[in-house]
Every structure is written in C-alpha cells, then in structure tokens.
Design a protein around this motif. Structure first.
Motif, PDB file in Angstrom:
ATOM      1  N   HIS A  89      -1.761  -9.234  20.038  1.00 13.99           N
ATOM      2  CA  HIS A  89      -2.060 -10.215  18.954  1.00 13.99           C
ATOM      3  C   HIS A  89      -3.036  -9.618  18.723  1.00 13.99           C
ATOM      4  N   ALA A  90      -4.162  -8.180  18.480  1.00 19.57           N
ATOM      5  CA  ALA A  90      -4.541  -8.054  17.938  1.00 19.57           C
ATOM      6  C   ALA A  90      -4.230  -6.928  16.901  1.00 19.57           C
ATOM      7  N   LEU A  91      -2.995  -6.049  17.496  1.00 22.36           N
ATOM      8  CA  LEU A  91      -2.574  -5.111  16.913  1.00 22.36           C
ATOM      9  C   LEU A  91      -1.202  -5.866  15.624  1.00 22.36           C
ATOM     10  N   LEU A  92      -0.745  -6.885  16.372  1.00 26.75           N
ATOM     11  CA  LEU A  92       0.059  -7.958  14.904  1.00 26.75           C
ATOM     12  C   LEU A  92      -1.425  -8.185  14.186  1.00 26.75           C
ATOM     13  N   TYR A  93      -2.406  -8.428  13.926  1.00 24.08           N
ATOM     14  CA  TYR A  93      -3.366  -9.259  12.889  1.00 24.08           C
ATOM     15  C   TYR A  93      -3.234  -7.832  12.227  1.00 24.08           C
ATOM     16  N   ALA A  94      -3.654  -6.298  12.995  1.00 20.30           N
ATOM     17  CA  ALA A  94      -4.244  -5.642  12.044  1.00 20.30           C
ATOM     18  C   ALA A  94      -2.958  -5.330  11.343  1.00 20.30           C
ATOM     19  N   VAL A  95      -1.998  -5.389  11.330  1.00 19.16           N
ATOM     20  CA  VAL A  95      -0.230  -5.009  10.829  1.00 19.16           C
ATOM     21  C   VAL A  95       0.079  -5.805   9.957  1.00 19.16           C
ATOM     22  N   LEU A  96       0.249  -6.927  10.047  1.00 19.77           N
ATOM     23  CA  LEU A  96       0.313  -7.820   9.398  1.00 19.77           C
ATOM     24  C   LEU A  96      -0.961  -7.863   8.084  1.00 19.77           C
ATOM     25  N   LEU A  97      -2.252  -7.393   8.241  1.00 19.44           N
ATOM     26  CA  LEU A  97      -2.855  -6.704   7.511  1.00 19.44           C
ATOM     27  C   LEU A  97      -2.555  -5.643   6.251  1.00 19.44           C
ATOM     28  N   VAL A  98      -2.462  -4.634   7.443  1.00 25.08           N
ATOM     29  CA  VAL A  98      -2.102  -2.859   6.618  1.00 25.08           C
ATOM     30  C   VAL A  98      -0.987  -2.681   5.883  1.00 25.08           C
ATOM     31  N   MET A  99      -0.033  -3.881   6.628  1.00 26.68           N
ATOM     32  CA  MET A  99       1.746  -3.817   5.271  1.00 26.68           C
ATOM     33  C   MET A  99       1.327  -4.493   4.373  1.00 26.68           C
ATOM     34  N   PRO A 100       0.789  -5.460   3.817  1.00 28.26           N
ATOM     35  CA  PRO A 100       0.535  -5.741   2.141  1.00 28.26           C
ATOM     36  C   PRO A 100       0.042  -5.476   1.479  1.00 28.26           C
ATOM     37  N   VAL A 101      -1.910  -4.729   2.697  1.00 25.83           N
ATOM     38  CA  VAL A 101      -2.410  -4.076   1.940  1.00 25.83           C
ATOM     39  C   VAL A 101      -1.544  -2.160   0.844  1.00 25.83           C
ATOM     40  N   THR A 102      -0.602  -1.540   1.840  1.00 33.31           N
ATOM     41  CA  THR A 102      -0.052  -0.942   1.875  1.00 33.31           C
ATOM     42  C   THR A 102       1.206  -0.549   0.553  1.00 33.31           C
ATOM     43  N   GLY A 103       1.674  -1.709   0.697  1.00 39.51           N
ATOM     44  CA  GLY A 103       2.644  -2.297  -0.141  1.00 39.51           C
ATOM     45  C   GLY A 103       2.419  -2.869  -1.860  1.00 39.51           C
ATOM     46  N   TYR A 104       0.491  -3.288  -1.320  1.00 35.27           N
ATOM     47  CA  TYR A 104       0.179  -3.628  -2.174  1.00 35.27           C
ATOM     48  C   TYR A 104      -0.381  -2.225  -3.140  1.00 35.27           C
ATOM     49  N   LEU A 105      -0.487  -1.363  -2.791  1.00 31.67           N
ATOM     50  CA  LEU A 105      -1.263   0.347  -3.398  1.00 31.67           C
ATOM     51  C   LEU A 105       0.617   0.532  -3.439  1.00 31.67           C
ATOM     52  N   MET A 106       1.155   0.799  -3.189  1.00 27.92           N
ATOM     53  CA  MET A 106       2.779   0.797  -3.805  1.00 27.92           C
ATOM     54  C   MET A 106       2.863   0.151  -4.935  1.00 27.92           C
ATOM     55  N   ALA A 107       3.055  -1.473  -4.800  1.00 29.21           N
ATOM     56  CA  ALA A 107       4.024  -1.737  -5.642  1.00 29.21           C
ATOM     57  C   ALA A 107       2.526  -1.319  -7.309  1.00 29.21           C
ATOM     58  N   GLY A 108       1.149  -2.244  -6.268  1.00 26.60           N
ATOM     59  CA  GLY A 108       0.813  -1.306  -8.039  1.00 26.60           C
ATOM     60  C   GLY A 108       0.595  -0.474  -8.349  1.00 26.60           C
ATOM     61  N   ASN A 109       0.842   0.472  -8.386  1.00 28.69           N
ATOM     62  CA  ASN A 109       0.304   1.702  -8.180  1.00 28.69           C
ATOM     63  C   ASN A 109       1.253   2.243 -10.016  1.00 28.69           C
ATOM     64  N   GLY A 110       0.676   1.546 -10.579  1.00 30.47           N
ATOM     65  CA  GLY A 110      -0.068   2.096 -11.649  1.00 30.47           C
ATOM     66  C   GLY A 110       0.310   0.482 -13.245  1.00 30.47           C
ATOM     67  N   GLN A 111       1.074  -0.389 -12.315  1.00 27.41           N
ATOM     68  CA  GLN A 111       1.667  -1.828 -12.809  1.00 27.41           C
ATOM     69  C   GLN A 111       1.185  -3.074 -12.812  1.00 27.41           C
ATOM     70  N   PRO A 112       1.138  -4.085 -12.705  1.00 21.24           N
ATOM     71  CA  PRO A 112       0.995  -5.112 -12.069  1.00 21.24           C
ATOM     72  C   PRO A 112       1.893  -5.813 -10.966  1.00 21.24           C
ATOM     73  N   VAL A 113       1.225  -6.800 -10.110  1.00 18.06           N
ATOM     74  CA  VAL A 113       2.541  -7.483  -8.882  1.00 18.06           C
ATOM     75  C   VAL A 113       2.550  -8.733  -9.316  1.00 18.06           C
ATOM     76  N   PRO A 114       3.794  -8.975  -9.702  1.00 24.75           N
ATOM     77  CA  PRO A 114       3.832 -10.611  -9.900  1.00 24.75           C
ATOM     78  C   PRO A 114       3.558 -11.154  -8.223  1.00 24.75           C
ATOM     79  N   LEU A 115       3.497 -12.261  -8.716  1.00 23.97           N
ATOM     80  CA  LEU A 115       3.425 -13.656  -7.583  1.00 23.97           C
ATOM     81  C   LEU A 115       3.929 -14.521  -7.731  1.00 23.97           C
ATOM     82  N   PHE A 116       5.319 -14.642  -7.248  1.00 23.04           N
ATOM     83  CA  PHE A 116       6.611 -15.460  -7.129  1.00 23.04           C
ATOM     84  C   PHE A 116       6.815 -15.450  -9.083  1.00 23.04           C
ATOM     85  N   GLY A 117       6.268 -14.554  -9.259  1.00 20.75           N
ATOM     86  CA  GLY A 117       6.942 -14.945 -10.632  1.00 20.75           C
ATOM     87  C   GLY A 117       5.985 -16.099 -11.782  1.00 20.75           C
TER      88      GLY A 117
END
Length: 180
Positions: A89-117
C-alpha cells in the motif's frame, strides 16, 4: 462473520481511483498507436487529465487516511502478511504520487498542461535534462505500478478464493442478505 469496514468515503475513493487507473493506463497505449495529429493529442490529454485526477484523489485519500484508521485485518492474518500488505500500500501510494508529478514535468516542459479542456495548469520553463529524467522515472514507474497492482489484486483474490477470510469485505459496502 461480522467484519470491520473502511469508511464509506474511503471505499468510494478507492474504487474511484481504481476506475480512473483502468482508463488512464490504456489511454497512452492508444495514443502511441496513432500518427502525430489531433487524435493522438486527444488521447495524451485524456491520459494527463486522468493522471492529474489520480494525483488529487491520492492526496485526498492520504489526508483522509491520516485522520481515519484502517480497520483491523481479518483474524488469522500473520505478521508477515500485514507487513507485505502495508509495504504494498505504501509503495502504491508513492508510485501514484510520483507518476503524475513526473508526467507533469514531461507534459509541462515548456508548455501549459490542459485539464480535461476546462483549464490549463501552468507549464514549467523548458528544461531538456529535467524532461529526460522525468521521462525515465515515469516509464520505469509504470512497470512498478503494474507489479504493485498485480500483487494487490492477486493478494485480494487469494484472500477471497483461498483464505475466505472476508478481507475484501473491508473495502465494499455491507451486502444485504436475501430472505429464503
């Protein structure tokens, strides 16, 4: 057997997170199978929007969990099983926090990130080294997430089918019994 259950909000947040993950994971697989263009962008935006939603849900779940203890494990649950469950459970929570943060760092690298338009989260200044590092962690994290989810579901199935100890009952509303 009368078993102590998680609070209704905890159950709802758990199953909502599971449902979002069921959508989130295939979106990027679908996106990868389209040539560059609007359709591909749409599926990536859905993946990113669901990822941000999972991040917010996990923060809410952790905040709620901090104030509300988990029900006791079913009788006969060994110390080893409790440790493995807590670690998973602790690792699931950690991964479920790290994944969106790293995804945001990728998607938001120089551009805004839309949220459901509906709105856009601000992007970060372009940083190629950060984007590469975030991508590496994000891609590696997906395999950690798969492994942890498989372990979580397999352990639950084992408790339901083999041990029959009512563990799953902790995460579902009480079931009404039919009259004979």
């Amino acid at each position: 057997m009368d078993i102590e259950r998680y609070a209704g909000l905890t159950q709802a947040l758990h199953w909502l997170t599971a449902a979002l993950l069921c959508g989130l994971l295939p979106f990027v697989w679908v996106a990868e199978n389209f040539p560059p263009g609007e359709t591909r962008v749409f599926w990536y935006l859905m993946h990113e929007s669901f990822g941000i939603s999972v991040f917010l849900l996990v923060l809410l779940r952790l905040t709620w969990r901090w104030r509300h203890r988990a029900p006791d494990y079913p009788e006969g649950t060994t110390r080893f099983m409790r440790i493995i469950a807590r670690l998973n459970h602790a690792l699931l929570y950690a991964v479920l926090l790290v994944m969106p943060v790293t995804g945001y760092l990728m998607a938001g690298n120089g551009q805004p990130v839309p949220l459901f338009g509906l709105l856009s989260l601000p992007g970060l200044p372009r940083n190629d080294a950060l984007g590469v590092a975030a991508n590496t962690i994000h891609v590696s994290g997906q395999f950690a997430l798969y492994a942890l989810l498989i372990l979580h579901v397999a352990a639950t199935a084992w408790h339901v089918a083999i041990r029959r100890d009512g563990l799953l009952d902790r995460m579902v509303p009480p079931q009404r019994r039919r009259s004979p």
